[in-house]
Design a protein around this motif. Structure first.
Motif, PDB file in Angstrom:
ATOM      1  N   SER A  19       1.091  -0.716   0.035  1.00 63.00           N
ATOM      2  CA  SER A  19      -0.359   0.477  -0.110  1.00 63.00           C
ATOM      3  C   SER A  19       0.889   0.984   0.565  1.00 63.00           C
ATOM      4  O   SER A  19       1.899   0.990   0.832  1.00 63.00           O
ATOM      5  CB  SER A  19      -0.454  -0.126   1.596  1.00 63.00           C
ATOM      6  OG  SER A  19      -1.796   1.627   0.909  1.00 63.00           O
ATOM      7  N   THR A  20       0.314   2.327  -1.334  1.00 66.66           N
ATOM      8  CA  THR A  20       1.730   3.906  -1.142  1.00 66.66           C
ATOM      9  C   THR A  20       0.995   4.920  -0.268  1.00 66.66           C
ATOM     10  O   THR A  20      -0.174   5.327  -0.568  1.00 66.66           O
ATOM     11  CB  THR A  20       1.728   3.688  -2.594  1.00 66.66           C
ATOM     12  OG1 THR A  20       1.670   2.049  -3.504  1.00 66.66           O
ATOM     13  CG2 THR A  20       2.726   4.863  -3.145  1.00 66.66           C
ATOM     14  N   LEU A  49       5.053  -1.305   3.219  1.00 67.19           N
ATOM     15  CA  LEU A  49       4.571   0.193   2.637  1.00 67.19           C
ATOM     16  C   LEU A  49       5.626   0.300   1.507  1.00 67.19           C
ATOM     17  O   LEU A  49       6.424   0.697   1.951  1.00 67.19           O
ATOM     18  CB  LEU A  49       3.442   1.238   3.717  1.00 67.19           C
ATOM     19  CG  LEU A  49       2.615   0.347   4.734  1.00 67.19           C
ATOM     20  CD1 LEU A  49       2.696   1.409   5.919  1.00 67.19           C
ATOM     21  CD2 LEU A  49       1.360   0.454   4.498  1.00 67.19           C
ATOM     22  N   GLN A  50       4.977   1.137   0.519  1.00 64.75           N
ATOM     23  CA  GLN A  50       5.780   1.582  -0.369  1.00 64.75           C
ATOM     24  C   GLN A  50       5.310   2.791  -0.312  1.00 64.75           C
ATOM     25  O   GLN A  50       4.283   3.478  -0.253  1.00 64.75           O
ATOM     26  CB  GLN A  50       4.829   1.978  -1.801  1.00 64.75           C
ATOM     27  CG  GLN A  50       5.895   1.914  -2.822  1.00 64.75           C
ATOM     28  CD  GLN A  50       5.734   1.301  -4.240  1.00 64.75           C
ATOM     29  OE1 GLN A  50       6.242   0.829  -5.032  1.00 64.75           O
ATOM     30  NE2 GLN A  50       4.801   1.773  -4.332  1.00 64.75           N
ATOM     31  N   ALA A  89       1.974   2.954  -9.125  1.00 64.22           N
ATOM     32  CA  ALA A  89       1.464   2.478  -7.706  1.00 64.22           C
ATOM     33  C   ALA A  89      -0.014   1.796  -7.193  1.00 64.22           C
ATOM     34  O   ALA A  89      -0.922   2.460  -8.257  1.00 64.22           O
ATOM     35  CB  ALA A  89       1.756   3.675  -6.295  1.00 64.22           C
ATOM     36  N   PRO A  90      -0.127   0.998  -6.721  1.00 61.22           N
ATOM     37  CA  PRO A  90      -1.643  -0.029  -5.652  1.00 61.22           C
ATOM     38  C   PRO A  90      -2.125   1.478  -5.603  1.00 61.22           C
ATOM     39  O   PRO A  90      -2.032   1.818  -4.926  1.00 61.22           O
ATOM     40  CB  PRO A  90      -1.168  -1.016  -5.258  1.00 61.22           C
ATOM     41  CG  PRO A  90       0.164  -0.041  -4.389  1.00 61.22           C
ATOM     42  CD  PRO A  90       0.433   0.555  -5.714  1.00 61.22           C
ATOM     43  N   LYS A 117      -7.260   7.003  -0.138  1.00 58.99           N
ATOM     44  CA  LYS A 117      -7.955   6.015   0.836  1.00 58.99           C
ATOM     45  C   LYS A 117      -7.735   6.969   1.689  1.00 58.99           C
ATOM     46  O   LYS A 117      -8.090   6.573   3.254  1.00 58.99           O
ATOM     47  CB  LYS A 117      -7.579   5.099   0.568  1.00 58.99           C
ATOM     48  CG  LYS A 117      -6.387   4.700   0.794  1.00 58.99           C
ATOM     49  CD  LYS A 117      -6.336   2.701   0.411  1.00 58.99           C
ATOM     50  CE  LYS A 117      -4.787   2.324   0.965  1.00 58.99           C
ATOM     51  NZ  LYS A 117      -4.165   1.041   1.570  1.00 58.99           N
ATOM     52  N   GLY A 118      -6.552   7.618   1.883  1.00 58.70           N
ATOM     53  CA  GLY A 118      -6.209   8.671   3.368  1.00 58.70           C
ATOM     54  C   GLY A 118      -5.446   9.307   3.035  1.00 58.70           C
ATOM     55  O   GLY A 118      -4.934   9.930   1.843  1.00 58.70           O
ATOM     56  N   LEU A 119      -5.498  10.364   3.998  1.00 56.09           N
ATOM     57  CA  LEU A 119      -4.539  12.054   4.243  1.00 56.09           C
ATOM     58  C   LEU A 119      -3.555  12.028   4.727  1.00 56.09           C
ATOM     59  O   LEU A 119      -4.046  11.474   6.476  1.00 56.09           O
ATOM     60  CB  LEU A 119      -5.367  12.923   3.012  1.00 56.09           C
ATOM     61  CG  LEU A 119      -6.091  13.050   2.334  1.00 56.09           C
ATOM     62  CD1 LEU A 119      -7.127  14.513   2.079  1.00 56.09           C
ATOM     63  CD2 LEU A 119      -5.559  13.205   0.806  1.00 56.09           C
ATOM     64  N   VAL A 120      -2.593  12.453   4.766  1.00 56.12           N
ATOM     65  CA  VAL A 120      -1.624  13.174   5.924  1.00 56.12           C
ATOM     66  C   VAL A 120      -1.394  14.623   4.992  1.00 56.12           C
ATOM     67  O   VAL A 120      -0.927  14.837   4.630  1.00 56.12           O
ATOM     68  CB  VAL A 120      -0.413  12.676   5.450  1.00 56.12           C
ATOM     69  CG1 VAL A 120       0.426  12.082   7.351  1.00 56.12           C
ATOM     70  CG2 VAL A 120      -1.155  10.923   6.208  1.00 56.12           C
TER      71      VAL A 120
END
Length: 270
Positions: A19-20, A49-50, A89-90, A117-120
């Motif tokens: 997961s990237t 993780l990538q 990237a997946p 699917k997510g944010l930082v």
């Protein structure tokens, strides 16, 4: 007309598999300056993780942009997604970044929500009404950059580090904090002029746009930084439906951030 994308324009770094997380640095930064300041501890990022990092257009070892438009946040967001696509990237992806990089991530999530699917969001930049009050300042820096160039701006900023970072962070990292200026030193006059002119036009997405970003979001802010005020982070936290906010007031809190980022990404691993 089909837009052309040349990956050779971008200096990229890839590690791990799975997961990237695609990560983007801040304004006038680069991968080298991130590594020099020593806050990110990317060497400890989980290998299952990538991690894809890259120098944004006009920054670090990446090619210069052609115009002010290349440095507008929605266009930087297109670059982010194209870099991820080039390396297959997946998807869905986790997108993240510091300051300009967090704004880039938000616009990428708005542009292609199905790919995210997510944010930082690390130290989000000043936005909305408060940013509008800074427009004249950005234009002044753009003019100064045309005269001083990267080295000149770096020398000027080195004397006023506490205007760029919280004083408690500068005091804790005296040995490495000047490293954040490494990326700025090599930047060209024209690039800096275009970049700060773009900064006068850039702004964070509206509250209505933010409300449509329906993915888990980790927001990391720190106190004592006028360019990245806690108020911006709190507004984002309120507007983003699934966000968590951490506010640092001392170095011990920031030291926890790499682990928080890793844990967040691991929890989203599909």
């Amino acid at each position: 007309m089909t837009e052309q994308f040349n990956i050779n324009q971008f200096n990229c770094s890839i590690s791990g598999k799975g997961s990237t997380l695609v990560w983007a640095h801040g304004l006038c930064g680069c991968m080298q300056s991130e590594d020099a300041i020593g806050l990110y501890a990317w060497h400890r990022f989980p290998k299952k993780l990538q991690l894809i990092r890259y120098d944004a257009i006009g920054h670090g070892l990446s090619a210069q942009g052609d115009s002010v438009d290349d440095y507008l946040w929605p266009n930087l967001a297109k670059d982010m997604l194209r870099v991820a696509a080039h390396y297959r990237a997946p998807t869905p992806l986790i997108l993240g970044g510091q300051s300009m990089g967090s704004a880039t991530s938000l616009y990428a999530a708005l542009a292609q929500p199905e790919l995210v699917k997510g944010l930082v969001l690390m130290t989000p930049p000043i936005g909305w009404q408060a940013r509008a009050a800074q427009v004249d300042y950005y234009h002044k820096i753009a003019k100064a950059a045309r005269i001083l160039g990267g080295k000149g701006l770096a020398q000027m900023n080195a004397k006023h580090l506490t205007k760029m970072l919280p004083s408690w962070l500068v005091n804790a990292h005296k040995h490495s904090v000047l490293g954040m200026l490494d990326g700025l030193k090599s930047m060209k006059r024209q690039t800096l002029h275009q970049l700060f002119t773009a900064a006068a036009h850039n702004d964070l997405p509206s509250k209505q746009q933010l409300a449509t970003i329906n993915v888990p979001t980790l927001i990391l802010a720190w106190e004592g930084d006028d360019a990245h005020p806690v108020a911006s982070a709190k507004t984002l936290h309120k507007a983003l439906p699934h966000s968590t906010l951490h506010v640092a007031s001392k170095m011990d809190h920031v030291d926890e951030w790499p682990e928080l980022i890793s844990e967040f990404c691991l929890a989203l691993q599909s």
